[in-house]
Scaffold this active site. Sequence first.
Site, PDB file in Angstrom:
ATOM      1  N   GLY A   1     143.716  86.941  50.102  1.00 26.11           N
ATOM      2  CA  GLY A   1     144.613  86.643  51.013  1.00 26.11           C
ATOM      3  C   GLY A   1     144.514  87.324  52.472  1.00 26.11           C
ATOM      4  O   GLY A   1     145.471  87.072  53.207  1.00 26.11           O
TER       5      GLY A   1
ATOM      6  N   MET B   1     139.332  78.889  45.253  1.00 24.66           N
ATOM      7  CA  MET B   1     137.985  78.753  44.497  1.00 24.66           C
ATOM      8  C   MET B   1     137.888  77.478  43.615  1.00 24.66           C
ATOM      9  O   MET B   1     137.376  77.538  42.633  1.00 24.66           O
ATOM     10  CB  MET B   1     137.860  80.034  43.874  1.00 24.66           C
ATOM     11  CG  MET B   1     137.818  81.162  44.730  1.00 24.66           C
ATOM     12  SD  MET B   1     136.654  80.951  46.289  1.00 24.66           S
ATOM     13  CE  MET B   1     135.147  81.336  45.697  1.00 24.66           C
ATOM     14  N   ARG B   2     138.734  76.331  43.900  1.00 26.68           N
ATOM     15  CA  ARG B   2     138.693  75.243  43.252  1.00 26.68           C
ATOM     16  C   ARG B   2     138.388  74.135  43.979  1.00 26.68           C
ATOM     17  O   ARG B   2     138.527  74.200  45.088  1.00 26.68           O
ATOM     18  CB  ARG B   2     140.016  74.905  42.643  1.00 26.68           C
ATOM     19  CG  ARG B   2     140.645  76.033  41.842  1.00 26.68           C
ATOM     20  CD  ARG B   2     140.241  76.201  40.423  1.00 26.68           C
ATOM     21  NE  ARG B   2     141.065  76.842  39.461  1.00 26.68           N
ATOM     22  CZ  ARG B   2     140.774  76.995  37.998  1.00 26.68           C
ATOM     23  NH1 ARG B   2     140.071  76.056  37.528  1.00 26.68           N
ATOM     24  NH2 ARG B   2     141.276  77.805  37.366  1.00 26.68           N
TER      25      ARG B   2
ATOM     26  N   LEU C   1     138.855  70.231  45.024  1.00 26.84           N
ATOM     27  CA  LEU C   1     140.006  69.116  44.984  1.00 26.84           C
ATOM     28  C   LEU C   1     139.244  67.781  44.776  1.00 26.84           C
ATOM     29  O   LEU C   1     138.248  67.598  45.405  1.00 26.84           O
ATOM     30  CB  LEU C   1     140.691  69.317  46.311  1.00 26.84           C
ATOM     31  CG  LEU C   1     141.724  70.652  46.476  1.00 26.84           C
ATOM     32  CD1 LEU C   1     142.359  70.777  47.788  1.00 26.84           C
ATOM     33  CD2 LEU C   1     142.639  70.565  45.118  1.00 26.84           C
TER      34      LEU C   1
ATOM     35  N   ASN D   1     139.360  74.008  55.567  1.00 32.61           N
ATOM     36  CA  ASN D   1     138.690  75.283  54.653  1.00 32.61           C
ATOM     37  C   ASN D   1     138.101  75.992  55.449  1.00 32.61           C
ATOM     38  O   ASN D   1     137.565  75.741  56.484  1.00 32.61           O
ATOM     39  CB  ASN D   1     137.810  74.461  53.594  1.00 32.61           C
ATOM     40  CG  ASN D   1     137.336  75.554  52.414  1.00 32.61           C
ATOM     41  OD1 ASN D   1     138.220  76.217  52.044  1.00 32.61           O
ATOM     42  ND2 ASN D   1     136.159  75.405  52.284  1.00 32.61           N
TER      43      ASN D   1
ATOM     44  N   HIS E   1     134.705  78.624  54.979  1.00 28.86           N
ATOM     45  CA  HIS E   1     133.494  79.015  54.200  1.00 28.86           C
ATOM     46  C   HIS E   1     132.665  80.180  54.861  1.00 28.86           C
ATOM     47  O   HIS E   1     132.411  80.151  55.963  1.00 28.86           O
ATOM     48  CB  HIS E   1     132.771  77.448  54.047  1.00 28.86           C
ATOM     49  CG  HIS E   1     131.457  77.846  53.087  1.00 28.86           C
ATOM     50  ND1 HIS E   1     131.786  78.161  51.349  1.00 28.86           N
ATOM     51  CD2 HIS E   1     130.322  78.088  53.158  1.00 28.86           C
ATOM     52  CE1 HIS E   1     130.765  78.236  50.882  1.00 28.86           C
ATOM     53  NE2 HIS E   1     129.725  78.134  51.902  1.00 28.86           N
TER      54      HIS E   1
ATOM     55  N   SER F   1     132.406  79.395  58.900  1.00 26.46           N
ATOM     56  CA  SER F   1     132.562  77.919  59.315  1.00 26.46           C
ATOM     57  C   SER F   1     133.966  77.460  58.969  1.00 26.46           C
ATOM     58  O   SER F   1     134.461  77.615  57.771  1.00 26.46           O
ATOM     59  CB  SER F   1     131.737  76.826  58.589  1.00 26.46           C
ATOM     60  OG  SER F   1     130.297  77.310  59.021  1.00 26.46           O
TER      61      SER F   1
ATOM     62  N   GLY G   1     133.049  65.864  49.327  1.00 20.22           N
ATOM     63  CA  GLY G   1     132.030  66.720  49.080  1.00 20.22           C
ATOM     64  C   GLY G   1     132.550  68.077  49.110  1.00 20.22           C
ATOM     65  O   GLY G   1     133.596  68.563  49.524  1.00 20.22           O
ATOM     66  N   VAL G   2     131.542  69.136  48.696  1.00 22.83           N
ATOM     67  CA  VAL G   2     131.793  70.456  48.674  1.00 22.83           C
ATOM     68  C   VAL G   2     130.984  71.150  49.855  1.00 22.83           C
ATOM     69  O   VAL G   2     129.928  71.129  50.141  1.00 22.83           O
ATOM     70  CB  VAL G   2     131.125  71.258  47.371  1.00 22.83           C
ATOM     71  CG1 VAL G   2     131.341  72.574  47.430  1.00 22.83           C
ATOM     72  CG2 VAL G   2     131.756  70.535  45.997  1.00 22.83           C
ATOM     73  N   ASP G   3     132.110  71.662  50.731  1.00 21.98           N
ATOM     74  CA  ASP G   3     131.577  72.096  51.862  1.00 21.98           C
ATOM     75  C   ASP G   3     130.851  71.293  52.884  1.00 21.98           C
ATOM     76  O   ASP G   3     129.846  71.889  53.612  1.00 21.98           O
ATOM     77  CB  ASP G   3     131.080  73.354  51.769  1.00 21.98           C
ATOM     78  CG  ASP G   3     131.475  74.568  50.720  1.00 21.98           C
ATOM     79  OD1 ASP G   3     133.027  74.339  51.127  1.00 21.98           O
ATOM     80  OD2 ASP G   3     131.019  75.101  49.925  1.00 21.98           O
TER      81      ASP G   3
HETATM   82  C1  GAR Z   1     136.722  83.945  52.430  1.00 21.57           C
HETATM   83  O1  GAR Z   1     135.500  84.833  52.820  1.00 21.57           O
HETATM   84  C2  GAR Z   1     136.646  82.460  52.127  1.00 21.57           C
HETATM   85  O2  GAR Z   1     135.336  82.388  53.314  1.00 21.57           O
HETATM   86  C3  GAR Z   1     135.997  82.573  51.071  1.00 21.57           C
HETATM   87  O3  GAR Z   1     136.734  83.489  50.237  1.00 21.57           O
HETATM   88  C4  GAR Z   1     137.100  84.579  51.056  1.00 21.57           C
HETATM   89  C5  GAR Z   1     138.509  84.676  50.713  1.00 21.57           C
HETATM   90  O4  GAR Z   1     138.996  85.855  51.316  1.00 21.57           O
HETATM   91  N1  GAR Z   1     136.083  81.125  50.461  1.00 21.57           N
HETATM   92  C6  GAR Z   1     134.990  80.474  49.685  1.00 21.57           C
HETATM   93  O5  GAR Z   1     134.149  81.129  49.397  1.00 21.57           O
HETATM   94  C7  GAR Z   1     135.264  79.412  49.391  1.00 21.57           C
HETATM   95  N2  GAR Z   1     134.150  78.702  48.828  1.00 21.57           N
HETATM   96  P1  GAR Z   1     140.687  86.074  51.536  1.00 21.57           P
HETATM   97  O6  GAR Z   1     141.095  85.917  50.209  1.00 21.57           O
HETATM   98  O7  GAR Z   1     140.569  87.427  51.807  1.00 21.57           O
HETATM   99  O8  GAR Z   1     141.194  85.128  52.636  1.00 21.57           O
END
Ligand code: GAR
Length: 196
Positions: A19, A94-95, A97, A111, A113, A140, A147-149
């Site tokens: 987080g 990490m899911r 939708l 989101n 990424h 990004s 789609g995914v990302d």
């Molecule tokens: C972030 O780097 C985000 O881009 C990535 O998880 C991390 C969360 O960090 N998200 C993904 O990979 C989504 N596919 P945080 O919990 O410290 O914010």
Amino acid sequence: MAFPLGRPARLAVVASGRGTNLAALIAAFPPGGDEAEVALVVSEKASAPALERARGAGVEAAHLPWDTREAFEERLHGLLAARGVDLVCLAGFMRVLSPAFVDRWHGRLLNVHPSLLPKHRGLHAQRQALEEGVRESGCSVHFVDAGVDTGKVIVQRRVPVLPGDDEEALAARIRTEEHVAYPEAVRLVLRGEVTP
Ligand code: GAR
């Protein structure tokens, strides 16, 4: 509903993990903030540090278990509606939708990424970047589509990939930029300056 709203927006953040992006969003949009406030944090993991961070900042934190995707999404939609949420920020969620949920929140679901999309979609984006041998990566913030990302990119920030980088070093460098990019993207959307 269209942005700008003409009143402070109510944000929800959905997170599975530590987080740090949530913390950046709360810092930018604190409870009672003029432009927006993070009003709700949701995680499918009861032990997610993100929930603890939310409570520590005086923000409502809800654990919604992921029994099935449909059940999770119904509960999530109900809670978002009940709290009058205007914009939902996925931050290390990490899911994936469903298209139905994404459609319900069209234009109001973002989101972050850890890559320069459209490169390195999906899991292990930093590993993909290292394996490809790119000299530059980044983050990004984008609208979520079915789609995914794949949704429209709102803000990107770049970082160098340095000799000797491993996944964790690159991820940490990218995360620092995410903390700037995410609030910037939220502001652009709330001001109606970027639409899906
Ligand atoms: C972030 O780097 C985000 O881009 C990535 O998880 C991390 C969360 O960090 N998200 C993904 O990979 C989504 N596919 P945080 O919990 O410290 O914010």
